[in-house]
Write an enzyme that holds these catalytic residues in place. Structure first.
Site, short mmCIF file in Angstrom:
data_model
loop_
_atom_site.label_atom_id
_atom_site.label_comp_id
_atom_site.label_asym_id
_atom_site.label_seq_id
_atom_site.Cartn_x
_atom_site.Cartn_y
_atom_site.Cartn_z
N LYS A 1 -14.92 -7.22 14.50
CA LYS A 1 -14.80 -6.11 15.44
C LYS A 1 -16.10 -5.96 16.25
O LYS A 1 -17.11 -6.61 15.94
CB LYS A 1 -14.50 -4.83 14.65
CG LYS A 1 -13.13 -4.85 13.94
CD LYS A 1 -12.95 -3.59 13.10
CE LYS A 1 -11.57 -3.48 12.50
NZ LYS A 1 -11.42 -2.23 11.70
N TYR B 1 -2.64 -1.74 17.09
CA TYR B 1 -2.73 -0.59 16.18
C TYR B 1 -1.59 0.41 16.36
O TYR B 1 -1.76 1.59 16.05
CB TYR B 1 -4.09 0.09 16.37
CG TYR B 1 -5.24 -0.66 15.70
CD1 TYR B 1 -5.22 -0.93 14.32
CD2 TYR B 1 -6.34 -1.11 16.43
CE1 TYR B 1 -6.26 -1.62 13.70
CE2 TYR B 1 -7.39 -1.80 15.81
CZ TYR B 1 -7.34 -2.05 14.45
OH TYR B 1 -8.37 -2.73 13.84
N ASN C 1 -16.26 -0.66 10.41
CA ASN C 1 -16.14 -1.48 9.20
C ASN C 1 -16.05 -2.99 9.43
O ASN C 1 -15.47 -3.73 8.64
CB ASN C 1 -15.01 -0.95 8.30
CG ASN C 1 -13.65 -1.00 8.98
OD1 ASN C 1 -13.55 -1.41 10.13
ND2 ASN C 1 -12.61 -0.61 8.27
N HIS D 1 -11.36 -6.91 10.65
CA HIS D 1 -9.93 -6.62 10.47
C HIS D 1 -9.28 -7.81 9.80
O HIS D 1 -9.64 -8.96 10.09
CB HIS D 1 -9.25 -6.38 11.83
CG HIS D 1 -7.75 -6.40 11.71
ND1 HIS D 1 -7.03 -5.30 11.31
CD2 HIS D 1 -6.85 -7.41 11.88
CE1 HIS D 1 -5.75 -5.63 11.25
NE2 HIS D 1 -5.60 -6.90 11.59
N GLU E 1 0.53 -10.17 14.45
CA GLU E 1 -0.85 -10.08 14.97
C GLU E 1 -1.35 -11.44 15.50
O GLU E 1 -2.01 -11.48 16.53
CB GLU E 1 -1.78 -9.55 13.88
CG GLU E 1 -1.51 -8.08 13.56
CD GLU E 1 -2.32 -7.56 12.38
OE1 GLU E 1 -3.11 -8.32 11.80
OE2 GLU E 1 -2.16 -6.37 12.04
P1 IDP Z 1 -7.49 -1.91 7.46
O1 IDP Z 1 -8.30 -2.25 8.67
O2 IDP Z 1 -8.25 -2.11 6.19
O3 IDP Z 1 -6.14 -2.59 7.45
P2 IDP Z 1 -6.06 0.53 8.26
O4 IDP Z 1 -5.69 1.67 7.36
O5 IDP Z 1 -4.97 -0.35 8.77
O6 IDP Z 1 -7.20 -0.32 7.51
O7 IDP Z 1 -6.84 1.17 9.48
C1 IDP Z 1 -7.17 0.38 10.61
C2 IDP Z 1 -8.57 0.69 11.03
O8 IDP Z 1 -8.62 2.02 11.52
C3 IDP Z 1 -9.61 0.65 9.91
O9 IDP Z 1 -10.10 -0.65 9.64
C4 IDP Z 1 -10.68 1.54 10.48
O10 IDP Z 1 -11.51 0.84 11.42
C5 IDP Z 1 -9.88 2.59 11.22
N1 IDP Z 1 -9.65 3.77 10.38
C6 IDP Z 1 -8.77 3.89 9.37
N2 IDP Z 1 -8.84 5.10 8.82
C7 IDP Z 1 -9.80 5.78 9.49
C8 IDP Z 1 -10.37 7.08 9.39
O11 IDP Z 1 -9.97 7.90 8.54
N3 IDP Z 1 -11.35 7.38 10.27
C9 IDP Z 1 -11.80 6.53 11.22
N4 IDP Z 1 -11.29 5.27 11.35
C10 IDP Z 1 -10.32 4.90 10.50
MG MG Z 2 -4.45 -2.36 8.59
#
Ligand code: IDP
Ligand code: MG
Length: 149
Positions: free
Chosen positions: A9, A49, A112, A115, A126
């Protein structure tokens, strides 16, 4: 053999950990099958997303993921999707194990680093968003027999 989409990212690119992320997947044994750098459009971000549309963090997520260039990759191997997710660590870096990418390089869920697809259907969907069929390479490594059973 399973394929998964991995993104470094914008925060990962800006912080200079693209090589580190690639290195971890390479060392794990997964085989690289596609790679490109791009700057995601809002349209692509919304398609990627779509499952999170309407959630409180959605607008911030779209802003974050389109805020700078990313690196998109296809990695393959037996159980590649689950193995890549474990290598990345939990979505929330506070819950990510030390030794995982997020556990070693990230602090906040909205920054984080990586992805990874979360299942076979999302992986196919994807990969199709980022790569044409001819951009995904079918090849064999000389080490495959020492990695794949
Ligand atoms: P993942 O990336 O581990 O699959 P997902 O639940 O699919 O996690 O969420 C997608 C992305 O959205 C996360 O990697 C993160 O960057 C962002 N995200 C998820 N939950 C939150 C939140 O509570 N606050 C801010 N960003 C979030
Ligand atoms: Mg996800």
């Amino acid at each position: 053999m399973e394929r998964t989409l991995i993104l470094v990212k914008p925060d990962g690119v800006q912080r200079g950990v693209v090589g580190e992320v690639i290195s971890r997947f390479e060392k794990r044994g997964l085989r690289l099958c596609g790679l490109k750098m791009l700057h995601m459009s809002k349209e692509l971000a919304e398609r990627h997303y779509h499952e999170h549309e309407g959630k409180p963090f959605y607008e911030g997520l779209i802003t974050y993921i389109t805020s700078g260039p990313i690196v998109a990759m296809c990695w393959e191997g037996s159980d590649a999707i689950a193995i890549a997710r474990r290598t990345m660590g939990a979505t929330r870096p506070a819950e990510a194990e030390p030794g995982s990418i997020r556990g070693d390089y990230a602090l906040e869920v909205g920054r984080n680093i990586v992805h990874g697809s979360d299942g076979p259907e999302t992986a196919a969907f994807e990969l199709d968003l980022y790569f044409t069929e001819d951009e995904l390479i079918d090849w064999e490594r000389s080490t495959d027999q020492w990695v794949f059973e």
